[in-house]
Design a protein around this motif. Structure first.
Motif, PDB file in Angstrom:
ATOM      1  N   ARG A 150       0.810  -1.208   0.000  1.00 13.43           N
ATOM      2  CA  ARG A 150       0.000   0.000   0.000  1.00 13.43           C
ATOM      3  C   ARG A 150       0.854   1.273   0.000  1.00 13.43           C
ATOM      4  N   LEU A 173       1.253   6.504  -6.952  1.00 16.53           N
ATOM      5  CA  LEU A 173       0.061   7.174  -7.478  1.00 16.53           C
ATOM      6  C   LEU A 173      -0.233   8.510  -6.807  1.00 16.53           C
ATOM      7  N   ARG A 229      -1.208  17.664 -11.687  1.00 16.67           N
ATOM      8  CA  ARG A 229      -1.303  16.295 -12.180  1.00 16.67           C
ATOM      9  C   ARG A 229      -2.487  15.601 -11.513  1.00 16.67           C
ATOM     10  N   TYR A 236      -3.722  12.827  -9.171  1.00 15.98           N
ATOM     11  CA  TYR A 236      -3.239  11.967  -8.091  1.00 15.98           C
ATOM     12  C   TYR A 236      -4.388  11.118  -7.570  1.00 15.98           C
ATOM     13  N   VAL A 237      -4.018   9.950  -7.113  1.00 12.14           N
ATOM     14  CA  VAL A 237      -5.037   8.989  -6.713  1.00 12.14           C
ATOM     15  C   VAL A 237      -4.865   8.656  -5.240  1.00 12.14           C
ATOM     16  N   GLU A 284      -6.233   5.946  -2.837  1.00 20.02           N
ATOM     17  CA  GLU A 284      -7.069   4.741  -2.832  1.00 20.02           C
ATOM     18  C   GLU A 284      -7.939   4.644  -1.587  1.00 20.02           C
ATOM     19  N   GLU A 285      -7.568   5.377  -0.548  1.00 28.08           N
ATOM     20  CA  GLU A 285      -8.379   5.352   0.669  1.00 28.08           C
ATOM     21  C   GLU A 285      -9.828   5.745   0.352  1.00 28.08           C
ATOM     22  N   TRP A 286      -9.995   6.621  -0.623  1.00 27.54           N
ATOM     23  CA  TRP A 286     -11.350   7.116  -0.917  1.00 27.54           C
ATOM     24  C   TRP A 286     -11.935   6.554  -2.193  1.00 27.54           C
ATOM     25  N   CYS A 287     -11.197   5.682  -2.843  1.00 26.98           N
ATOM     26  CA  CYS A 287     -11.736   5.123  -4.092  1.00 26.98           C
ATOM     27  C   CYS A 287     -12.830   4.116  -3.773  1.00 26.98           C
ATOM     28  N   LYS A 314      -7.923   3.414 -15.660  1.00 22.96           N
ATOM     29  CA  LYS A 314      -8.509   2.102 -15.374  1.00 22.96           C
ATOM     30  C   LYS A 314      -8.440   1.799 -13.891  1.00 22.96           C
ATOM     31  N   SER A 327      -9.527  -0.639  -4.115  1.00 28.03           N
ATOM     32  CA  SER A 327      -9.661  -0.242  -5.507  1.00 28.03           C
ATOM     33  C   SER A 327      -8.938   1.079  -5.685  1.00 28.03           C
ATOM     34  N   PHE A 328      -8.447   1.293  -6.867  1.00 29.65           N
ATOM     35  CA  PHE A 328      -7.804   2.575  -7.163  1.00 29.65           C
ATOM     36  C   PHE A 328      -7.722   2.726  -8.678  1.00 29.65           C
ATOM     37  N   ALA A 329      -7.631   3.967  -9.079  1.00 26.40           N
ATOM     38  CA  ALA A 329      -7.590   4.252 -10.511  1.00 26.40           C
ATOM     39  C   ALA A 329      -6.143   4.452 -10.932  1.00 26.40           C
ATOM     40  N   VAL A 330      -5.839   3.988 -12.122  1.00 23.23           N
ATOM     41  CA  VAL A 330      -4.491   4.198 -12.642  1.00 23.23           C
ATOM     42  C   VAL A 330      -4.592   4.866 -14.011  1.00 23.23           C
ATOM     43  N   ARG A 344       0.990   8.858 -15.319  1.00 23.87           N
ATOM     44  CA  ARG A 344       1.521   9.725 -14.264  1.00 23.87           C
ATOM     45  C   ARG A 344       2.214  10.953 -14.846  1.00 23.87           C
ATOM     46  N   ASN A 362     -15.891  11.050  -4.889  1.00 25.00           N
ATOM     47  CA  ASN A 362     -15.379  11.007  -3.513  1.00 25.00           C
ATOM     48  C   ASN A 362     -13.978  11.609  -3.368  1.00 25.00           C
ATOM     49  N   GLU A 363     -13.595  12.418  -4.346  1.00 22.13           N
ATOM     50  CA  GLU A 363     -12.269  13.044  -4.321  1.00 22.13           C
ATOM     51  C   GLU A 363     -11.139  12.008  -4.155  1.00 22.13           C
ATOM     52  N   ILE A 375     -14.643  15.933   2.224  1.00 21.47           N
ATOM     53  CA  ILE A 375     -15.842  16.489   1.589  1.00 21.47           C
ATOM     54  C   ILE A 375     -16.895  16.751   2.661  1.00 21.47           C
TER      55      ILE A 375
END
Lengths: 418, 143, 501
Positions: A396, A403, B3, B5-6, B8-11, B45, B53-56, B59, B134-135, C443
């Motif tokens: 993580r 990311l 840029r 940025y992702v 994942e805590e909020w994805c 994706k 889950s997270f978006a990629v 970069r 969800n930012e 939020i």
């Protein structure tokens, strides 16, 4: 300062961009053996295929040389005099230099077949000139014989298949693409090419040519109209014989410096370290050539760059079937095969050494990254990543860095200006 | 440079970013009309499992392997954004081989596709960011 | 299979011309209403599982969804409503007590809606809050009876501890457990940003939130969950919960499946064990007993924090409040029968307690009549929906209000009243990690701050209109109110005149 680059392809262009990246105002001279704007050499097969045009296959925009303030000289370098720092071209012109980059690429290797002299329609497949000549020689009834089932031979075969009546490929090796695929992978790709209609004679060599008839060592004779010689390439190092240390190619360190001060080498004519195996190798591939050239350029301009991420890697496709490979094929093996989708990972000592992907190649770069960064496999979920390349397999915290933070922080140890 | 940025805590793994991305590519004005009865192939994706889950997406590296390795010169950097000239691309996939994030993908027409930060809508946040409920995907300047 | 007596209450209306089968509805519905049919590349749904929370409606990127009341109808009957019939069938099928969440939804009079505010015309000018200072700050706590001076004539200011608020609104008690970590964080951060208070409820205080202590009210309820010395000293005030508007007279029950991880640690009870708060405090049977607890808590916190006693608005609320005002408590909180809950027996929620407007008016009057109004501040909750309700409550005599439902709505709550199911699709009333992450506090806290900021603007606007520049001047100022549609008795209890009088 006057920085002279021998070669107008990926390594040479990389050097120009490397030099200008540093903000250097040095004079740049490029010696180009071919009288063209820089073009992407691997695209010549796509040109014949009709997938690109001479216009679109330019490696850089029209205004590249003016924008980067380069003098482009069409000519062939004939002599280097390192003491007086002079380069003499075959037409007698003399080009003095302060720093010199050898980026002359490679030249086709043509073995001496008996009777080859009698074949007029024979071609190598390295340059735009070659492609144009080959194209002109082809007619709808042409039977083409390709000697060499490697990357160049098969790309050529793909490029002209639709223009030929018959296509036969002969190779001494028992498998096609033997430099990048294992036996099983070769078999898959071969099957695909045979389905398309290419005929193979593998494990065979041409004993002699009798006019437009090749006699194989098996005794079989193959009639043809056009011959393509794609047995292999050799680093183009002749110019530097006795001047710098040459093994198979011009030996360079991670700054692209040769054994002699102020002479650098990059690309297909250079020999550097393969990060996947630690061995010194000629890695004659375009991405490698560019990055070596760029690194050399930065250093020639007085900057300080290191490129130590070179490794064998290929992305290639034939008639819609994609192949991506990287690294070396030593160690334990993870393998998956389903129809023409094939995956093989090679690993050992907690590191990924190499991989072969055929068919489904999505996210292959994640595997490449593991090899390039020598990522300890114990820090990721290797079981997961074997099945599916993804950032999911990383810890993580690692993912957070990948990311969530700017890439410059992430890519430490990267090629770049320090 | 700003840029994507992702975090994942909020994805939520809702995949809306993918749909907004695909919608952006159509240049349409109504998502329903643009995407109904199509199968999307977004340039961002989601990777997901039961928990995470997270978006990629691209970069936009400052030292991009994809650009340096591009056979054709189709990949370029302009103002920090890595762009793809799809006319020039011949689909050799060297960039797919090179990208350590898996952020470049094949497309239907043979050329590769990648996030260009919705470069055409200059200045505004990319559609994936606007569409994230969800930012979890943000568009900002980070040191 | 047994006969299913119940027809779905709602239907998912999908506009197939707009649906792009992106499956966001399917992925976002914890109740598994939506389903993707790969062969048809189409979405379908099971209406019977829908709780009408609008998560899918809100996230659908093409506005292809809406939820409609199911058209199915029983034979019309003024006596037997559909709800009554459905509930009866449910109980006949299960033998169980009906459970509900959030506040009483039934059609009882809302007195706030029958009270109208005054405004200045000609004789005493109104005030423009954009041009002139307008004070909304309030202090909660016992006020000194008289002005005291020392031997040198200097003013003595050693008054009991007070809470200072930037505006007369606080977030009411909602426990960590009944709502999520992220909901708590949103409330805590918003309170800090606004200069108001939120309330831990009876669930203890997560260690991460001790840093918001100066904006926290810590609650002590009949189960005493999560209560320890550090907890009592971590907040700005301590609230003793005697009752809750949604379920007066009964205790609480957080089922064991919600007592997981941090919730269990924070409550100081084993994972998986039911958290049962008894109906009464077993050590409180009189005002004298209450006084003992008040002073125990003051002792434990070194007399540095005001103590609040919260009760449900019930029939003899004014007498009880009078006792509380004499118990040493600094603040009395009254929770009306519309107050929310994470779970309550439906019959209790819908039939017990009285409207907070009436309770407030009667408590304020009683304490004034007894001359002990300054012993305590009055906070009211249970049915405050807008800044207008706040203003009316203050005019009826409140020092401040508690909002719970309104705050949760700012965080996304759509009043589907399914909290007791534990699968809140908005990530509020749930402890399921996949669901709680739906509420991003970055939020959430901004939306709470927005809401309160908007209310504060409106409060100033309404005060200005009345020619009042300080909220303290409005407190108990019932002349600013007039009733409409109320009978004599209601007007008498509310202490307001009829409109036109």
């Amino acid at each position: 300062m006057r920085l002279v680059i021998i070669g107008n392809s990926a390594a040479g262009i990389g050097a120009v961009e490397g030099i200008r990246q540093t903000g250097s105002q040095d004079e740049i001279v490029i010696i180009s053996g071919e009288p063209y704007h820089t073009y992407s050499r691997p695209l010549i097969s796509y040109l014949l295929l009709g997938r690109t045009t001479e216009e679109r296959m330019r490696y850089r925009p029209e205004d590249f040389y003016t924008k980067n303030r380069c003098e482009l000289i069409f000519g062939t370098a004939a002599k280097v005099e390192p003491e007086s720092k002079r380069l003499t071209l075959s037409d007698g012109r003399v080009v003095p230099y302060d720093k010199l980059l050898a980026a002359a690429g490679s030249v086709p290797f043509v073995p001496s077949f008996a009777g080859l002299g009698g074949v007029r329609k024979k071609f190598t497949f390295m340059s735009l000139e070659d492609a144009r000549a080959l194209e002109a020689a082809l007619g709808p009834t042409s039977r083409v014989l390709v000697i060499g089932a490697g990357l160049i031979g098969l790309k050529c075969a793909e490029g002209i298949f639709h223009r030929a009546a018959r296509m036969t490929v002969v190779d001494l090796a028992p498998n096609i693409l033997s430099s990048i695929l294992d036996a099983e992978g070769s078999e898959i790709v071969q099957g695909h090419l045979e389905d398309i209609g290419i005929v193979f004679r593998l494990g065979r060599s041409v004993a002699s040519f009798e006019g437009y008839r090749a006699v194989l060592d098996s005794g079989e004779s193959l009639e043809f109209d056009v011959l393509v010689l794609a047995v292999g390439v050799r680093p183009n190092t002749g110019l530097f014989k006795g001047i710098v240390k040459i093994d198979r190619g011009i030996v360079v360190n991670s700054r692209m410096e040769t054994s002699r001060a102020d002479i650098y080498a990059a690309g297909d004519c250079a020999q550097g370290t393969d990060v996947s195996s630690g061995q010194s190798k000629v890695i004659a591939l375009l991405p490698n050539a560019y990055m070596q050239g760029e690194c050399a350029g930065v250093n020639m301009a007085g900057g300080s760059a290191v490129f130590d991420k070179a490794m064998p890697m290929n992305a290639i496709g034939f008639f819609g079937l994609h192949i991506i490979t990287a690294g070396n094929y030593n160690g334990e093996v993870y393998c998956e095969r389903e129809g023409r989708n094939y995956k093989k990972l090679f690993y050992g000592q907690d590191r990924l050494n190499g991989y072969i992907l055929i068919g489904d190649v999505e996210k292959a770069g994640i595997y490449t990254g593991l090899i390039r960064e020598r990522t300890p496999l114990s820090t990721i979920d290797f079981g997961m990543i074997c099945k599916r390349p993804g950032l999911m397999a990383f810890a993580r915290e690692d993912r957070k860095v990948k990311l969530g933070r700017p890439s410059e922080v992430v890519e430490t140890g990267d090629m770049g200006v320090y | 440079m700003r840029r994507v940025y992702v975090n994942e805590e909020w994805c939520l793994g809702c995949h809306l970013c993918e749909y907004y991305c695909a919608f952006a590519a159509t240049n349409g004005t109504d998502m329903a009309r643009a995407l109904r009865d199509t199968k999307i192939n977004a340039r961002i994706k989601i990777e997901e499992n039961d928990q995470i889950s997270f978006a990629v997406s691209c970069r936009h590296c400052t030292e991009p392997y994809c650009v340096k390795g591009c056979l054709t010169g189709a990949l370029t950097i302009a103002d920090g954004i890595i762009l793809i000239d799809r006319e020039k691309c011949i689909g050799c996939y060297t960039c797919i081989l090179s990208c350590p994030y898996g952020a470049i993908s094949p497309s239907e027409d043979g050329a590769v596709q990648k996030c260009e930060l919705c470069a055409r809508t200059a200045g505004e946040a990319p559609m994936c960011v606007k569409g994230c409920p969800n930012e979890a995907i943000v568009f900002e300047e980070r040191g | 299979m047994a006969v299913n007596y119940l027809y779905p209450e709602y239907e998912v209306a999908r506009n197939y011309d707009r649906c792009i089968a992106c499956r966001v509805c399917e992925r976002q519905c914890a109740n598994e209403v939506h389903e993707y049919l790969p062969d048809a590349n189409k979405m379908t749904c099971d209406d019977s599982k829908c709780v009408n929370c609008h998560r899918c409606v809100s996230l659908c990127p093409t506005r292809a969804l809406k939820i409609v009341r199911s058209g199915n109808t029983y034979k019309e009957n003024a006596n037997w409503s559909r709800k009554t019939i459905d509930e009866l069938y449910k109980q006949a099928g299960t033998g169980g007590v009906l459970l509900s969440s959030m506040g009483n939804p039934e059609d009882y009079p809302v007195y706030f809606d029958k009270l109208l505010l005054n405004a200045s015309q000609v004789t005493n000018p109104s005030i423009d809050p954009l041009r002139e200072p307008m004070e909304t700050t309030v202090f909660l706590g016992a006020k000194p009876q008289d002005i005291r001076r020392d031997n040198f004539g200097r003013l003595l200011t050693d008054i009991p501890p007070h809470l200072k608020l930037s505006m007369p609104v606080m977030f009411s008690a909602m426990s960590y457990g009944s709502i999520s970590y992220n909901a708590h964080e949103s409330l805590a951060r918003a309170s800090e940003a606004l200069g108001i208070f939120y309330n831990t409820g009876e669930g203890g205080l997560h260690e991460d939130f001790y840093k918001y202590g100066k904006n926290t009210i810590v609650q002590v309820a009949s189960g005493r969950f999560g209560v320890h010395k550090d907890y009592l000293n971590s907040g700005a005030a301590i609230e003793i919960k005697m009752g809750q508007g949604a379920k007066p007279g009964i205790g609480g029950h957080l089922p064991g499946h919600k007592i997981v991880g941090d919730v269990s640690r924070t409550r100081m009870i084993p994972e998986g064990s039911d958290a049962i708060s008894p109906a009464p405090h077993h050590d409180i049977y009189s005002i004298e007993d209450l006084r003992q607890l008040v002073f125990s808590l003051k002792e434990a916190s070194n007399y540095t924090k005001p103590v609040i006693v919260k009760i449900a608005a019930v029939h003899n609320v004014s007498a009880i409040a009078s006792g509380i005002a004499r118990s040493g408590a600094d603040i009395v909180a009254i929770d009306g029968f519309r107050g929310g809950t994470g779970a309550a027996p439906t019959r209790i929620r819908d039939n017990v307690g009285i409207p907070v407007e009436l309770a407030l008016a009667s408590v304020d009057k009683q304490l004034r009549d007894e001359g002990i109004r300054d012993n305590v501040s009055i906070v009211v909750g249970g049915g405050i929906r807008s800044s207008a309700d706040v203003i009316k409550a203050v005019a009826l005599g409140a020092d401040c209000v508690y909002i719970g439902t309104a705050a949760l709505m700012a965080l996304g709550c759509h009043l589907c009243r399914s909290c007791h199911g534990g699968k809140c699709n908005w990530g509020i009333a749930t402890q399921v990690p996949k669901l709680t992450k739906r509420l991003n506090p970055n939020i959430g806290f901004k939306r709470l701050v927005n809401l309160m900021t908007a209310w504060q603007h409106e409060i100033k606007e309404m005060m200005g209109g009345m020619g009042i520049n300080s909220i303290e001047s409005l407190k108990g100022n019932r002349l600013m109110l007039r009733g409409v549609g109320l009978n004599e008795k209601e007007l008498e209890i509310l202490g307001v005149k009829y409109a036109g009088e």
